[in-house]
Design an enzyme around this catalytic site. Structure first.
Site, mmCIF file in Angstrom:
data_model
loop_
_atom_site.group_PDB
_atom_site.id
_atom_site.type_symbol
_atom_site.label_atom_id
_atom_site.label_comp_id
_atom_site.label_asym_id
_atom_site.label_seq_id
_atom_site.Cartn_x
_atom_site.Cartn_y
_atom_site.Cartn_z
ATOM 1 N N GLY A 1 19.555 0.002 9.310
ATOM 2 C CA GLY A 1 18.440 -1.016 9.045
ATOM 3 C C GLY A 1 18.597 -0.915 7.104
ATOM 4 O O GLY A 1 20.097 -1.064 6.474
ATOM 5 N N LEU B 1 23.720 1.323 21.563
ATOM 6 C CA LEU B 1 25.112 0.983 20.447
ATOM 7 C C LEU B 1 26.608 1.442 21.038
ATOM 8 O O LEU B 1 26.819 2.713 20.779
ATOM 9 C CB LEU B 1 24.884 2.636 19.225
ATOM 10 C CG LEU B 1 23.451 2.222 18.673
ATOM 11 C CD1 LEU B 1 23.296 2.975 17.196
ATOM 12 C CD2 LEU B 1 24.276 0.406 17.845
ATOM 13 N N THR C 1 15.507 1.174 12.617
ATOM 14 C CA THR C 1 16.341 0.488 14.301
ATOM 15 C C THR C 1 16.742 1.477 15.183
ATOM 16 O O THR C 1 16.306 0.240 15.351
ATOM 17 C CB THR C 1 17.886 0.205 13.069
ATOM 18 O OG1 THR C 1 17.505 -0.310 11.705
ATOM 19 C CG2 THR C 1 18.166 -0.361 14.529
ATOM 20 N N LEU D 1 19.123 1.493 4.704
ATOM 21 C CA LEU D 1 20.545 2.136 4.759
ATOM 22 C C LEU D 1 21.622 1.339 4.624
ATOM 23 O O LEU D 1 21.905 1.669 3.503
ATOM 24 C CB LEU D 1 20.658 2.589 6.379
ATOM 25 C CG LEU D 1 22.280 3.802 7.034
ATOM 26 C CD1 LEU D 1 21.742 4.729 6.105
ATOM 27 C CD2 LEU D 1 21.937 3.936 8.524
ATOM 28 N N GLU E 1 25.089 -0.363 11.104
ATOM 29 C CA GLU E 1 24.449 -1.448 11.492
ATOM 30 C C GLU E 1 23.354 -1.370 11.666
ATOM 31 O O GLU E 1 22.374 -2.952 11.590
ATOM 32 C CB GLU E 1 24.908 -1.420 13.367
ATOM 33 C CG GLU E 1 25.910 -1.056 13.272
ATOM 34 C CD GLU E 1 26.595 -1.893 15.419
ATOM 35 O OE1 GLU E 1 25.369 -2.460 15.981
ATOM 36 O OE2 GLU E 1 26.853 -1.597 15.899
ATOM 37 N N CYS F 1 57.772 9.824 11.006
ATOM 38 C CA CYS F 1 57.376 10.340 10.337
ATOM 39 C C CYS F 1 58.618 11.597 10.277
ATOM 40 O O CYS F 1 59.123 11.637 10.804
ATOM 41 C CB CYS F 1 56.173 11.559 11.096
ATOM 42 S SG CYS F 1 56.671 11.689 13.416
ATOM 43 N N GLU G 1 57.496 4.026 17.042
ATOM 44 C CA GLU G 1 58.531 3.661 17.425
ATOM 45 C C GLU G 1 59.052 4.468 18.678
ATOM 46 O O GLU G 1 60.411 4.237 18.894
ATOM 47 C CB GLU G 1 59.788 4.117 16.350
ATOM 48 C CG GLU G 1 58.630 5.623 15.038
ATOM 49 C CD GLU G 1 57.477 5.673 14.759
ATOM 50 O OE1 GLU G 1 57.840 6.354 13.632
ATOM 51 O OE2 GLU G 1 56.685 5.046 15.515
ATOM 52 N N ARG H 1 32.209 -2.362 17.205
ATOM 53 C CA ARG H 1 32.363 -1.242 17.482
ATOM 54 C C ARG H 1 33.713 -0.285 17.787
ATOM 55 O O ARG H 1 33.840 0.952 17.355
ATOM 56 C CB ARG H 1 31.348 -1.197 18.364
ATOM 57 C CG ARG H 1 30.045 -1.741 17.935
ATOM 58 C CD ARG H 1 28.943 -1.404 19.039
ATOM 59 N NE ARG H 1 27.295 -1.374 18.277
ATOM 60 C CZ ARG H 1 26.710 -2.264 19.282
ATOM 61 N NH1 ARG H 1 26.474 -1.935 20.690
ATOM 62 N NH2 ARG H 1 25.531 -2.500 19.214
#
Length: 376
Positions: free
Chosen positions: A304, A208, A200, A307, A302, A79, A56, A188
């Site tokens: 395996g 990644l 993985t 998890l 992501e 705020c 803003e 991501r």
């Protein structure tokens, strides 16, 4: 709905759309649209980065005197406290706008609220809760983090039409097509961290990272997190070899080899020693608390399958992103993307409450918040 109310929703949804491009973590994404007294848009902005001007304030700075008697649309309550920047309410009062339309109230329990009340007390017309559901969804990851200290958890799955994650020979590149993989890059970029299990990391040797980060609006790469109880991550892996350039954290157990830790530390990784479960694995819930303490607002898991199963069994996932390929890998293909006991009945199964379906090339993409049935 009155014409004014329709316009309020139109401009608020525009502010929400703009805010989706913001990456100011650990601050919330916020968008603003400023309309002059003639009803014309004169500014549309979003909060660019933590420590920088809020949306803003940016809109008001861009327009100067033209903002007087106009209407400011902002997705989150302005705020009313001194932080890294002065209170936004002060700037709004100085600008002389006639009206402020707000998407949702600030959920942060650690600051003094009352921005809307202070504006009203100064004689400015305030409309609160316009497109409120969309505005709350926009800041949902940050709202969870700021109220609990735990990151918002997204779970990404990619599987064949018959529920397999790899062929019978273990090949998983590629289950889905290029369009789906592009969507994963966008996901991501929207998260502070991406996480995988050691299985993985060893089988896929992923980077990644975020390709085309400039286009996706991410100034910094997401932290890469590997759950590796015994520190089996190879020094020759792409994750370790690039750890000096991209933050790479390894979550491990108390009994992991110290020599392996030294090698990872020398390569630039951070090693987080965490509590373990009775089964001898890293406690994922404890890991999330630690990630939150390190300033991670949102994390996408992501792989395996183990998890992912832990996240669902412990009800730790907030959102699901599923990519379904039209390919069939057959009964000897590697089993499903989630390894867990599962529910007793379909009615008890976790599910996406309001699924949103898209087509990504030849693949289907479904995503939304996860609902878990009530425990007995």
């Amino acid at each position: 709905m009155s014409p004014e109310r329709e316009l309020d929703h139109k401009w608020m949804r525009r502010a929400i759309e703009i805010a989706r491009g913001a990456r100011p973590s650990p601050n919330p994404p916020v968008g603003a649209v400023l309309v002059d007294k003639a009803g014309e848009i004169i500014a549309e902005t979003f909060h660019l980065e933590a420590g920088g001007a809020h949306a803003e304030v940016l809109a008001l700075e861009q327009t100067g005197e033209a903002a007087r008697l106009g209407t400011l649309y902002v997705t989150l309550e302005p705020c009313n406290h001194e932080g890294q920047t002065p209170p936004c309410v002060d700037a709004i009062l100085r600008a002389g706008v006639r009206r402020v339309v707000i998407g949702c109230i600030d959920p942060n329990p650690h600051v003094t609220g009352g921005g809307a009340e202070r504006l009203r007390a100064a004689g400015i017309e305030v409309e609160l809760g316009v497109a409120a559901a969309e505005a709350r969804a926009l800041v949902a990851p940050w709202a969870k983090f700021i109220t609990t200290g735990v990151p918002f958890v997204s779970l990404k799955l990619a599987l064949s039409l018959d529920g397999r994650i790899a062929t019978r020979t273990g090949v998983s590149k590629w289950v889905t097509g290029p369009e789906a993989r592009t969507k994963v890059q966008e996901l991501r970029a929207a998260h502070d961290a991406v996480a995988v299990g050691i299985g993985t990391a060893l089988s896929d040797d992923p980077r990644l990272t975020v390709r085309d980060a400039l286009r996706l609006g991410t100034a910094r790469p997401p932290v890469r997190v590997v759950f590796d109880t015994k520190l089996r991550l190879l020094p020759s892996s792409r994750l370790v070899e690039t750890a000096m350039a991209v933050p790479t954290w390894v979550c491990t157990g108390a009994n992991a080899p110290e020599e392996a830790e030294r090698v990872l530390l020398q390569a630039g990784c951070s090693v987080l020693r965490l509590p373990m479960t009775r089964e001898g694995r890293v406690d994922v819930a404890a890991a999330l608390v630690e990630l939150g303490a390190q300033g991670i607002v949102s994390v996408m898991f992501e792989g395996g399958a183990e998890l992912a199963g832990t996240l669902l069994a412990a009800r730790l996932a907030d959102e699901l992103h599923g990519f379904i390929s039209p390919k069939l890998f057959g009964p000897r293909g590697r089993p499903g993307a989630v390894d867990w006991a599962g529910p007793d009945t379909p009615a008890e199964a976790p599910c996406i409450t309001t699924p949103r379906w898209e087509v990504c090339g030849h693949d289907a993409y479904v995503h939304g918040r996860i609902h878990f049935s009530e425990r007995e």
